[in-house]
Design a protein around this motif. Structure first.
Motif, short mmCIF file in Angstrom:
data_model
loop_
_atom_site.label_atom_id
_atom_site.label_comp_id
_atom_site.label_asym_id
_atom_site.label_seq_id
_atom_site.Cartn_x
_atom_site.Cartn_y
_atom_site.Cartn_z
N ALA A 8 34.69 -17.55 35.70
CA ALA A 8 33.66 -18.56 35.95
C ALA A 8 32.70 -18.67 34.77
CB ALA A 8 32.90 -18.22 37.23
N ILE A 11 34.43 -20.50 31.91
CA ILE A 11 34.50 -21.96 32.13
C ILE A 11 33.14 -22.60 31.87
CG2 ILE A 11 34.84 -23.73 33.88
CD1 ILE A 11 36.93 -21.92 35.18
N THR A 12 32.08 -21.96 32.38
CA THR A 12 30.73 -22.48 32.16
C THR A 12 30.41 -22.54 30.68
OG1 THR A 12 30.02 -21.52 34.27
CG2 THR A 12 28.29 -22.11 32.70
N CYS A 15 32.23 -25.46 28.99
CA CYS A 15 31.57 -26.74 29.28
C CYS A 15 30.25 -26.88 28.54
CB CYS A 15 31.33 -26.87 30.79
SG CYS A 15 32.85 -26.94 31.74
N LEU A 226 35.08 -36.29 33.60
CA LEU A 226 34.81 -35.27 34.62
C LEU A 226 34.20 -35.86 35.89
CD1 LEU A 226 33.55 -32.02 32.87
CD2 LEU A 226 35.79 -32.57 33.78
N LYS A 227 33.62 -37.05 35.79
CA LYS A 227 33.07 -37.69 36.98
C LYS A 227 34.18 -38.07 37.95
CE LYS A 227 29.07 -39.62 34.53
NZ LYS A 227 28.40 -40.87 34.08
N ASN A 230 37.67 -34.41 40.41
CA ASN A 230 36.95 -33.54 41.35
C ASN A 230 37.85 -33.09 42.51
OD1 ASN A 230 37.24 -35.90 42.73
ND2 ASN A 230 35.06 -36.44 42.74
N TYR A 316 45.23 -26.33 34.16
CA TYR A 316 43.86 -26.79 34.43
C TYR A 316 43.18 -25.85 35.42
CZ TYR A 316 39.95 -29.91 35.32
OH TYR A 316 38.67 -30.43 35.43
N GLY A 318 39.65 -26.52 36.27
CA GLY A 318 38.51 -27.23 36.84
C GLY A 318 37.35 -27.25 35.87
N ASP A 319 36.39 -28.14 36.09
CA ASP A 319 35.19 -28.24 35.24
C ASP A 319 35.53 -28.47 33.77
OD1 ASP A 319 33.45 -27.86 37.42
OD2 ASP A 319 33.66 -25.68 37.25
N GLY A 320 36.65 -29.16 33.51
CA GLY A 320 37.00 -29.50 32.13
C GLY A 320 37.60 -28.36 31.33
#
Length: 350
Positions: A8, A11-12, A15, A226-227, A230, A316, A318-320
């Motif tokens: 996590a 990933i953060t 981004c 990313l919008k 989801n 993938y 998530g979150d790009g």
């Protein structure tokens, strides 16, 4: 739990770095010592050349993996055909024994066929009773002859198929050996380029690679993609993601599919195998055979296929972000999903 926190956090970080990335002041790249009589190359030119060599090595790795997979399948088919040939020959031998027994029985009866023996008996009741048995015996003999003919045809077909599979096996072994040489040649050329640089130049080269990937990721994110992305992972997708992220830190080795090292498609194919859903071994076959989905519809666990020739693949998260085995000299890691040119997305469990 610690592994999930690290994933996590990674990933953060991906981004944050890509969204906040901004142009930096330009400055001259240090130059590698030029060879005698050779024009000077900038580090950016070296980066492009190294990247091209690794990409070509990736394509050759796909060819090697595909030939290896096909050779394994053909070896299995040859074993099965060999077993069929043995069974067919055993059946033919048994039928010949049965027909031989009948021929020997006729010989014991002075060589007279059953029809002549009945006519010479002189007993009408015995004649009628024997005629029924004769018809049954003739039918049985015809059945045996038909089975023998069918078995011989099947044996011929098995032998023909085995010969064809053997030729294909040898062709794929040749292709496998050729692809292996091609991979090794490209990797040696890339390593030679990199080893010719001083330590600071190699560090700057790695920095240029990260900048190039960050620029591509920022450009991809700036489209607002990313919008739209989801979607939640499926149950099998979650298992595939869990497996793939557990491999973070393990080295890339071309042709490897675990457990200590992976190439790009080795990682994704093993992740989905661990999720209980086997998929093709190579990125090109994953692109050809698995259902395609739009980028905006992708969900964690889906596979992102990169480059126009489908020679790289990542999963993938998530979150790009995506996880992948990048290339030789790198480890399985998390990166930006848009850090390379995306060909498309496939979903193993569609």
């Amino acid at each position: 739990m610690n592994r999930r926190r690290r994933v996590a956090a990674a990933i953060t970080l991906v981004c944050a770095m890509t969204v906040l990335a901004a142009p930096t002041l330009a400055y001259a790249d240090p130059q590698p010592p030029p060879a005698a009589g050779a024009p000077k190359k900038s580090l950016e030119e070296v980066r492009k050349e190294v990247d091209a060599l690794y990409r070509k090595a990736g394509a050759a790795t796909d060819a090697y993996n595909l030939a290896k997979e096909q050779a394994a399948k053909q070896s299995t088919l040859l074993v099965e055909l060999g077993q069929d040939i043995v069974k067919g020959q055993t059946k033919i031998d048994l039928l010949k024994q049965q027909l031989g027994s009948e021929a020997r029985a006729q010989y014991r009866d002075a060589g007279l066929p059953p029809e002549a023996q009945l006519l010479l008996s002189g007993d009408p009741a015995k004649f009628l009773d024997g005629a029924d048995r004769l018809r049954a015996g003739q039918h049985a003999q015809q059945t045996l002859l038909a089975q023998l003919d069918k078995s011989q045809q099947e044996l011929t077909a098995y032998t023909r198929d085995a010969s064809a599979q053997w030729r294909r096996l040898e062709a794929n072994r040749t292709q496998q050996a050729k692809a292996k040489k091609d991979v090794e040649k490209k990797l040696a050329a890339a390593k030679k380029l990199e080893s010719g640089l001083a330590k600071k130049e190699r560090e700057r080269l790695a920095e240029l690679e990260r900048e190039h990937e960050a620029e591509a990721q920022t450009s991809w994110l700036s489209s607002g993609i990313l919008k739209e992305i989801n979607n939640k992972a499926s149950a099998q997708g979650k298992k595939a993601v869990a497996f793939a992220t557990e491999q973070i830190g393990k080295p890339y080795v071309w042709g490897a599919e675990g457990p200590k090292s992976y190439d790009c498609s080795g990682l994704t194919s093993q992740a989905w195998a661990a999720a209980g859903h086997p998929i093709p071994r190579t990125s090109q076959e994953q692109w050809k055979q698995l259902p395609h989905v739009a980028v905006k519809d992708m969900r964690p666990g889906d596979l992102i296929i990169y480059f126009s020739d489908a020679t790289h693949v990542g999963m993938y998260l998530g979150d790009g972000a995506m996880v992948n085995a990048p290339r030789p000299g790198r480890n399985v890691s998390i990166g930006g999903a848009g850090s390379m040119p995306i060909l498309g997305v496939v979903r193993p469990d569609a």
